[in-house]
Design a protein around this motif. Structure first.
Motif, mmCIF file in Angstrom:
data_model
loop_
_atom_site.group_PDB
_atom_site.id
_atom_site.type_symbol
_atom_site.label_atom_id
_atom_site.label_comp_id
_atom_site.label_asym_id
_atom_site.label_seq_id
_atom_site.Cartn_x
_atom_site.Cartn_y
_atom_site.Cartn_z
ATOM 1 N N ASP A 22 0.829 -1.282 -0.037
ATOM 2 C CA ASP A 22 -0.045 0.101 -0.222
ATOM 3 C C ASP A 22 0.771 1.068 0.082
ATOM 4 O OD1 ASP A 22 -2.514 -1.416 0.066
ATOM 5 O OD2 ASP A 22 -2.339 -1.905 2.117
ATOM 6 N N GLU A 23 2.056 1.212 -0.386
ATOM 7 C CA GLU A 23 2.652 2.454 -0.564
ATOM 8 C C GLU A 23 2.971 2.626 -2.201
ATOM 9 O OE1 GLU A 23 7.511 3.443 0.118
ATOM 10 O OE2 GLU A 23 6.364 2.551 1.858
ATOM 11 N N ASN A 24 2.628 4.161 -2.539
ATOM 12 C CA ASN A 24 2.954 4.414 -3.897
ATOM 13 C C ASN A 24 4.540 4.391 -4.598
ATOM 14 O OD1 ASN A 24 0.394 5.160 -4.232
ATOM 15 N ND2 ASN A 24 0.623 7.218 -3.984
ATOM 16 N N VAL A 25 4.777 3.469 -5.396
ATOM 17 C CA VAL A 25 6.053 3.380 -6.222
ATOM 18 C C VAL A 25 5.947 3.515 -7.485
ATOM 19 C CG1 VAL A 25 6.761 1.814 -4.214
ATOM 20 C CG2 VAL A 25 5.842 0.718 -6.099
ATOM 21 N N VAL A 30 8.689 -4.208 -18.478
ATOM 22 C CA VAL A 30 9.843 -4.237 -19.575
ATOM 23 C C VAL A 30 9.266 -4.734 -20.594
ATOM 24 C CG1 VAL A 30 11.990 -3.905 -17.970
ATOM 25 C CG2 VAL A 30 11.296 -6.140 -18.767
ATOM 26 N N ASP A 31 8.548 -5.804 -20.725
ATOM 27 C CA ASP A 31 8.044 -6.383 -21.864
ATOM 28 C C ASP A 31 6.871 -5.632 -22.669
ATOM 29 O OD1 ASP A 31 9.626 -8.887 -21.159
ATOM 30 O OD2 ASP A 31 8.020 -9.287 -19.949
ATOM 31 N N ASP A 32 6.062 -5.140 -22.118
ATOM 32 C CA ASP A 32 4.988 -4.110 -22.614
ATOM 33 C C ASP A 32 5.276 -2.975 -22.681
ATOM 34 O OD1 ASP A 32 3.458 -6.379 -22.993
ATOM 35 O OD2 ASP A 32 2.494 -6.096 -20.994
ATOM 36 N N GLN A 33 6.401 -2.483 -22.151
ATOM 37 C CA GLN A 33 6.996 -1.054 -22.061
ATOM 38 C C GLN A 33 6.203 -0.100 -21.683
ATOM 39 O OE1 GLN A 33 8.454 -0.318 -26.213
ATOM 40 N NE2 GLN A 33 10.109 -1.935 -26.080
ATOM 41 N N TRP A 34 5.906 -0.032 -20.321
ATOM 42 C CA TRP A 34 5.295 1.094 -19.724
ATOM 43 C C TRP A 34 5.624 1.392 -18.197
ATOM 44 C CZ3 TRP A 34 3.371 -1.020 -15.312
ATOM 45 C CH2 TRP A 34 2.802 -2.474 -15.334
ATOM 46 N N VAL A 35 5.261 2.580 -17.597
ATOM 47 C CA VAL A 35 5.843 2.856 -16.126
ATOM 48 C C VAL A 35 4.642 3.631 -15.737
ATOM 49 C CG1 VAL A 35 7.298 4.341 -14.953
ATOM 50 C CG2 VAL A 35 8.388 3.056 -16.841
ATOM 51 N N VAL A 36 4.348 3.279 -14.454
ATOM 52 C CA VAL A 36 3.090 4.144 -13.866
ATOM 53 C C VAL A 36 3.308 3.883 -12.353
ATOM 54 C CG1 VAL A 36 1.413 3.236 -15.514
ATOM 55 C CG2 VAL A 36 1.854 1.981 -13.318
ATOM 56 N N CYS A 37 2.636 4.896 -11.935
ATOM 57 C CA CYS A 37 2.455 5.052 -10.190
ATOM 58 C C CYS A 37 1.609 4.105 -9.759
ATOM 59 C CB CYS A 37 2.443 6.440 -9.763
ATOM 60 S SG CYS A 37 2.434 6.418 -8.082
ATOM 61 N N GLY A 38 1.901 3.309 -8.845
ATOM 62 C CA GLY A 38 1.018 2.267 -8.448
ATOM 63 C C GLY A 38 1.354 1.804 -6.936
ATOM 64 N N GLN A 39 0.510 0.569 -6.740
ATOM 65 C CA GLN A 39 0.884 -0.185 -5.361
ATOM 66 C C GLN A 39 0.572 -1.469 -5.597
ATOM 67 O OE1 GLN A 39 -2.064 1.377 -2.732
ATOM 68 N NE2 GLN A 39 -1.343 3.399 -2.556
ATOM 69 N N MET A 40 1.386 -2.175 -4.355
ATOM 70 C CA MET A 40 0.868 -3.792 -4.270
ATOM 71 C C MET A 40 0.149 -3.719 -2.862
ATOM 72 S SD MET A 40 3.511 -6.823 -3.403
ATOM 73 C CE MET A 40 3.626 -6.566 -1.660
ATOM 74 N N ASN A 41 -1.071 -4.498 -3.048
ATOM 75 C CA ASN A 41 -1.855 -4.613 -1.911
ATOM 76 C C ASN A 41 -1.411 -6.029 -0.924
ATOM 77 O OD1 ASN A 41 -2.931 -6.770 -3.036
ATOM 78 N ND2 ASN A 41 -4.803 -6.167 -3.315
ATOM 79 N N ARG A 42 -2.013 -6.029 0.130
ATOM 80 C CA ARG A 42 -1.560 -7.017 0.935
ATOM 81 C C ARG A 42 -1.751 -8.536 0.268
ATOM 82 N NH1 ARG A 42 -6.556 -5.398 4.022
ATOM 83 N NH2 ARG A 42 -8.005 -7.282 3.406
ATOM 84 N N ASN A 43 -2.573 -8.801 -0.597
ATOM 85 C CA ASN A 43 -2.566 -9.995 -1.360
ATOM 86 C C ASN A 43 -1.572 -10.129 -2.451
ATOM 87 O OD1 ASN A 43 -5.002 -10.672 0.121
ATOM 88 N ND2 ASN A 43 -6.244 -9.442 -1.128
ATOM 89 N N ASN A 52 -6.493 11.164 -6.356
ATOM 90 C CA ASN A 52 -7.233 11.116 -4.966
ATOM 91 C C ASN A 52 -7.187 9.702 -4.228
ATOM 92 O OD1 ASN A 52 -7.938 13.786 -5.646
ATOM 93 N ND2 ASN A 52 -9.796 13.025 -6.595
ATOM 94 N N GLY A 53 -6.015 9.161 -4.694
ATOM 95 C CA GLY A 53 -5.954 7.659 -4.059
ATOM 96 C C GLY A 53 -6.555 6.673 -4.282
ATOM 97 N N GLU A 54 -7.455 6.656 -5.204
ATOM 98 C CA GLU A 54 -8.392 5.735 -5.906
ATOM 99 C C GLU A 54 -7.423 4.522 -6.417
ATOM 100 O OE1 GLU A 54 -12.005 6.933 -8.081
ATOM 101 O OE2 GLU A 54 -12.296 8.481 -6.712
ATOM 102 N N ARG A 55 -7.862 3.449 -6.273
ATOM 103 C CA ARG A 55 -7.164 2.397 -7.102
ATOM 104 C C ARG A 55 -7.457 2.067 -8.429
ATOM 105 N NH1 ARG A 55 -6.830 -2.579 -3.200
ATOM 106 N NH2 ARG A 55 -5.142 -1.454 -2.595
ATOM 107 N N GLY A 56 -6.702 1.905 -9.410
ATOM 108 C CA GLY A 56 -6.966 1.816 -10.703
ATOM 109 C C GLY A 56 -7.199 0.177 -11.105
ATOM 110 N N GLU A 57 -6.834 0.103 -12.311
ATOM 111 C CA GLU A 57 -6.687 -1.338 -12.781
ATOM 112 C C GLU A 57 -5.680 -2.082 -12.272
ATOM 113 O OE1 GLU A 57 -5.253 -1.810 -17.139
ATOM 114 O OE2 GLU A 57 -6.072 0.225 -16.983
ATOM 115 N N LYS A 58 -5.924 -3.516 -12.396
ATOM 116 C CA LYS A 58 -5.023 -4.442 -11.786
ATOM 117 C C LYS A 58 -3.907 -4.530 -12.975
ATOM 118 C CE LYS A 58 -4.668 -9.226 -10.097
ATOM 119 N NZ LYS A 58 -5.316 -10.537 -9.769
#
Length: 82
Positions: A22-25, A30-43, A52-58
């Motif tokens: 739950d920390e923004n990183v 590297v395969d699909d060539q993208w970079v985003v800001c996101g998080q890993m959840n406890r699962n 606004n902190g809303e979770r986007g797509e998996k």
């Protein structure tokens, strides 16, 4: 060391370690060539981060790295608001 070599050194493979939960990183694939800001959840699922902190797509990143510090000018503005 070139700028590219330094940047490559800072990325951490998902195979080596996971980011804190739950920390923004920065997340990259590297395969699909993208970079985003996101998080890993406890699962252990990764999501891109929306406004606004809303979770986007998996997503399925291959690498991650901590967010850099903001520019000094932004830090000064934030400090003045305290």
């Amino acid at each position: 060391m070139t700028a590219q070599e330094q940047a490559d050194k800072e990325w951490i493979s998902i195979e080596d370690s996971f980011p804190p939960e739950d920390e923004n990183v920065l997340l990259a694939n590297v395969d699909d060539q993208w970079v985003v800001c996101g998080q890993m959840n406890r699962n252990g699922n990764f999501y891109n981060q929306f406004k606004n902190g809303e979770r986007g797509e998996k997503i399925r990143p291959t690498h991650w790295m901590p967010l850099p510090q903001p520019p000094q000018s932004v830090l000064a503005i934030l400090e003045n608001k305290k």
